[in-house]
Design an enzyme around this catalytic site. Structure first.
Site, PDB file in Angstrom:
ATOM      1  N   GLY A 199      15.571   9.954 -17.269  1.00  0.00           N
ATOM      2  CA  GLY A 199      16.914  10.081 -17.846  1.00  0.00           C
ATOM      3  C   GLY A 199      16.996   9.350 -19.162  1.00  0.00           C
ATOM      4  CG  ASN A 200      19.255  10.468 -22.080  1.00  0.00           C
ATOM      5  OD1 ASN A 200      20.443  10.227 -22.216  1.00  0.00           O
ATOM      6  ND2 ASN A 200      18.792  11.688 -21.867  1.00  0.00           N
TER       7      ASN A 200
END
Ligand code: C5P
Length: 394
Positions: free
Chosen positions: A207-208
Site C-alpha cells: 500500500g502507500n
C-alpha cells in the site's frame, strides 16, 4: 488578495450569537471558503480562541499586540478577499463607523480594501437607537453591506428586531457578495482518490501513505460548485461526503475497471489516487508463514492515467505527482507522457503532505503559466484546479 479569491476573515463581535458563528464558520468552509477568525477581545468571553483555532485550523489573534513580529493587521489584510463580521455588536459597528483601530479586527477593516459584510445582532433598543441607526447608515453609504437583523425573541425576555439572522440566510447573502457562483452545473467530474492496495496474501498488502484528503477536498469543492461528481475511492473514508456517486475499490485493477466505466462520459478526470506501481505476481489464498515470507516477486501495474489519456476525446485530464526531488522536471515529463492538461506536483520530502490539511507544490499546465503554492489548504488547491479545468473546458 489571495490566489484563489476565497480567503475570508470572519470577524466575531461580543454578542451571545458568537456561538452561532461556530456553525456559520463550518458552513462557509463547506462552501469552499478558507477562514481566518478574528474575534474582538471581549467576544472571547462568549467563545474562546481555542474553539476558533480548532474549527478554522488557523492561529487566532484578537489584538495587534500578539505575535507583533507578524504585523498581523497588514499580513492578514493583504491575503483577505472578503470580510464577514458576524455577529456585529452596536459597539463594534460604532467603532468601525468612527474609523477606530483599537483591536486587530478594526485595524484589519481599516487596512483592507475588499468587500465587508456586517451581520448585526443586539437588543432591539440598541438596534433602533439613533446612534446605531446613524452608524449603520454611514457604513452603508461607504459601501459596507449591512444585513438587517431578524425580528423575534432575544436572549432575555424582550423581542423585536435584533436577532442574529439564520445561518442559511447569512450564507445566501454572503455568496451573492462574493459571487460564489455554481459554475460547474452540468459538468461531470470523475475523481480518483486514496491509495490502492495490492494483495500479497489474505493478511498483507502493498500500500502507500495516501489519505484521500485531497480527493475529498476536490469532490466537496466540485459538488459545491454544482458539478455531478463520481469518486473512485481506494481504501479511504468517504463518510463526510454526500450527493455524489462513490465506487469503493481496493486494487489498481479494480480502480481501472471503475474508471473505464465512467471515463467516456466525464468532462474532467482528476486522478488524485496513489496507484501502486507494482503488484505481487501471485496472490496466495493462504497466509504465508513467517519463515517463508522472505521475498515477493512483483510485476508492474498498468498506468491507468496514461491508458485513459489514449482514450481521451475532449476530457480535461488532471494528474497528481508526489516527488522528493527534481519536482518540476519530473512532473513536466509526466504531463507530456500521460497526455495531461494539468499536473499538480507535491513536494513530499520529509513526510510532508500525506494526511495533512495543507499542501505545498506547483501546478504545471500544458498551456498557461505555472502556479507555485506554499502551505495552502487542500480546499484552496481543489478550487484552483477546478478553475483551470473550467477554463480549459471553455
Ligand atoms: O506514480 P506517478 O508519479 O506516475 O503518478 C502520476 C499520476 O499518474 C497520478 O495522477 C496517478 O494517479 C497516476 N497513476 C496511474 N496509474 C499508475 C500510476 C500512477 O494512473 N499505475
Amino acid at each position: 488578495m489571495s490566489a484563489n479569491a476565497r480567503e475570508v476573515v470572519l470577524g466575531v463581535g461580543a454578542g451571545i450569537a458568537a456561538y452561532k458563528a461556530c456553525d456559520l464558520l463550518r458552513r462557509l468552509q463547506d462552501r469552499g471558503y478558507v477562514i481566518t477568525v478574528v474575534p474582538t477581545p471581549s467576544s472571547l468571553n462568549f467563545v474562546g480562541a481555542a474553539t476558533w483555532a480548532a474549527l478554522s485550523g488557523r492561529p487566532v489573534t484578537s489584538q495587534v499586540w500578539e505575535n507583533t513580529h507578524e504585523v498581523a493587521h497588514i499580513s492578514i489584510a493583504e491575503r483577505t478577499d472578503f470580510f464577514l463580521i458576524a455577529p456585529a455588536t452596536a459597539d463594534l459597528i460604532a467603532r468601525i463607523a468612527a474609523g477606530r483601530a483599537d483591536d486587530l479586527l478594526t485595524n484589519l477593516v481599516l487596512a483592507s480594501d475588499v468587500p465587508i459584510m456586517i451581520v448585526p445582532a443586539m437588543h432591539p433598543q440598541m438596534w433602533n437607537d439613533a446612534a446605531t441607526v446613524a452608524n449603520v447608515e454611514m457604513l452603508r453609504a461607504r459601501g459596507y453591506i449591512v444585513m438587517e437583523p431578524d425580528v423575534g425573541r432575544l436572549t432575555g425576555s424582550d423581542s423585536g428586531q435584533g436577532r442574529f439572522p439564520e445561518v442559511s440566510a447569512i450564507i445566501e447573502r454572503f455568496d451573492a457578495v462574493t459571487g460564489n457562483v455554481r459554475d460547474l452545473i452540468g459538468r461531470k467530474i470523475l475523481i480518483s482518490g486514496g491509495g490502492t492496495r495490492e494483495d500479497i496474501d489474505p493478511v498483507r498488502f502493498i500500500g502507500n501513505r495516501s489519505s484521500g484528503k485531497q480527493s475529498i477536498a476536490i469532490a466537496k469543492a466540485a459538488l459545491q460548485r454544482g458539478a455531478e461528481v463520481h469518486l473512485v475511492a481506494a481504501n479511504m473514508d468517504t463518510s463526510t461526503l454526500q450527493d455524489l456517486n462513490v465506487t469503493h475499490v481496493e486494487s489498481a485493477a479494480q480502480m481501472r475497471e471503475a474508471l473505464a466505466g465512467t471515463f467516456e462520459s466525464c468532462d474532467v478526470l482528476i486522478m488524485c489516487a496513489a496507484v501502486a506501481d507494482a503488484k505481487p505476481v501471485r496472490t496466495v489464498v493462504e497466509k504465508i508463514k513467517k519463515s517463508l515470507f522472505t521475498s515477493i516477486e512483483l510485476e508492474a501495474n498498468p498506468d491507468l492515467l496514461a491508458e485513459l489519456g489514449k482514450r481521451k476525446i475532449s476530457q480535461v485530464m488532471i494528474g497528481f505527482a508526489a516527488e522528493t526531488s527534481n519536482l518540476i522536471e519530473s512532473a513536466r515529463a509526466k504531463l507530456v507522457a500521460k497526455g495531461l492538461d494539468i499536473i499538480y506536483v507535491n513536494d513530499v520530502s520529509n513526510g510532508a503532505i500525506f494526511g495533512k490539511d495543507t499542501t505545498s507544490g506547483m501546478i504545471l499546465k500544458r498551456t498557461g503559466a505555472d502556479i507555485a503554492l506554499k502551505e495552502v489548504s487542500k480546499d484552496a488547491l481543489a478550487n484552483l484546479l477546478l478553475d483551470d479545468a473550467l477554463r480549459q473546458l471553455g
